[in-house]
Motif scaffolding. Structure first.
Motif, PDB file in Angstrom:
ATOM      1  N   LEU A 126     -41.057  16.608 -34.527  1.00 15.57           N
ATOM      2  CA  LEU A 126     -42.031  15.662 -33.665  1.00 15.57           C
ATOM      3  C   LEU A 126     -42.955  14.806 -34.521  1.00 15.57           C
ATOM      4  N   HIS A 128     -45.764  11.811 -34.829  1.00 15.54           N
ATOM      5  CA  HIS A 128     -47.030  11.060 -34.078  1.00 15.54           C
ATOM      6  C   HIS A 128     -47.266   9.783 -35.014  1.00 15.54           C
ATOM      7  N   GLU A 165     -47.093  10.180 -29.280  1.00 12.53           N
ATOM      8  CA  GLU A 165     -45.825  10.763 -29.791  1.00 12.53           C
ATOM      9  C   GLU A 165     -44.830   9.678 -29.853  1.00 12.53           C
TER      10      GLU A 165
END
Length: 202
Positions: A126, A128, A165
């Motif tokens: 993930l 960011h 994101e």
């Protein structure tokens, strides 16, 4: 005198909840306003903060906004470079400087530092893209370490951090620039440098 200034600037010059829920094309997502865990807020030096999710009504881009106010001597060291690794994340790109031009004034552009941070999430990564800057004594800088001598004269500090994101470790656009500009405008329109007389820095 220094103690008097410190006492005056412990609290934000305006309630941070006054920062608009509509910032240009960005609108706060209904029900998406939260607060930091009290222990985390204490460690971060927060006397006031907002934590909101916004969505761009034109592009559908989403971003999380943290605006925090507290004493500079505590707040200035809490950067993503320190905080993300402490919670299991890691930097996956070199930091970059982004200059944000205020959208409602001819004031100089404000420097933000940006970087991409990754975190494992159920076997996938993930990412960011994170932007941040601090405001102390009317000066915006993402790195306040060199200004520590000024903290006696200007004890209060704002921190602005925006993250979104993204799908890869490399940012592909400047989707949050207008949101950052609107946040700078909102803070500048409400903040006053000094709640009372200041001691002149020598």
């Amino acid at each position: 005198q220094f103690a008097s200034i410190l006492n005056q600037e412990k609290e934000s010059p305006f309630p941070l909840k006054e920062i608009p829920t509509i910032l240009g094309d960005w609108r706060m997502i209904e029900g998406a306003e939260a607060t930091l865990d009290p222990e985390i807020a204490k460690i971060a030096g927060s006397s006031d903060h907002i934590l909101r999710a916004y969505e761009n009504q034109r592009t559908s881009e989403k971003a999380t906004v943290l605006v925090l106010y507290g004493l500079a001597e505590i707040v200035w060291g809490h950067t993503p470079e320190v905080c993300y690794p402490a919670t299991g994340g890691k930097a996956v790109s070199n930091p970059r400087q982004v200059m944000i031009a205020p959208s409602k004034s001819s004031a100089p552009s404000v420097p933000f530092r940006a970087g991409v941070y990754g975190r494992a999430n159920g076997g996938t990564a993930l990412y960011h893209d994170v932007y941040y800057s601090f405001r102390n004594g009317g000066i915006w800088e993402p790195s306040m370490g060199d200004r520590w001598k000024h903290f006696r004269y200007n004890p209060g500090m704002f921190k602005v951090q925006v993250q979104r994101e993204i799908k890869s470790p490399q940012p592909t656009d400047n989707a949050c620039d207008d949101l950052l500009a609107a946040l700078v405008d909102a803070i500048e329109a409400r903040a006053k440098d000094g709640h009372g007389p200041k001691v002149a820095a020598r």
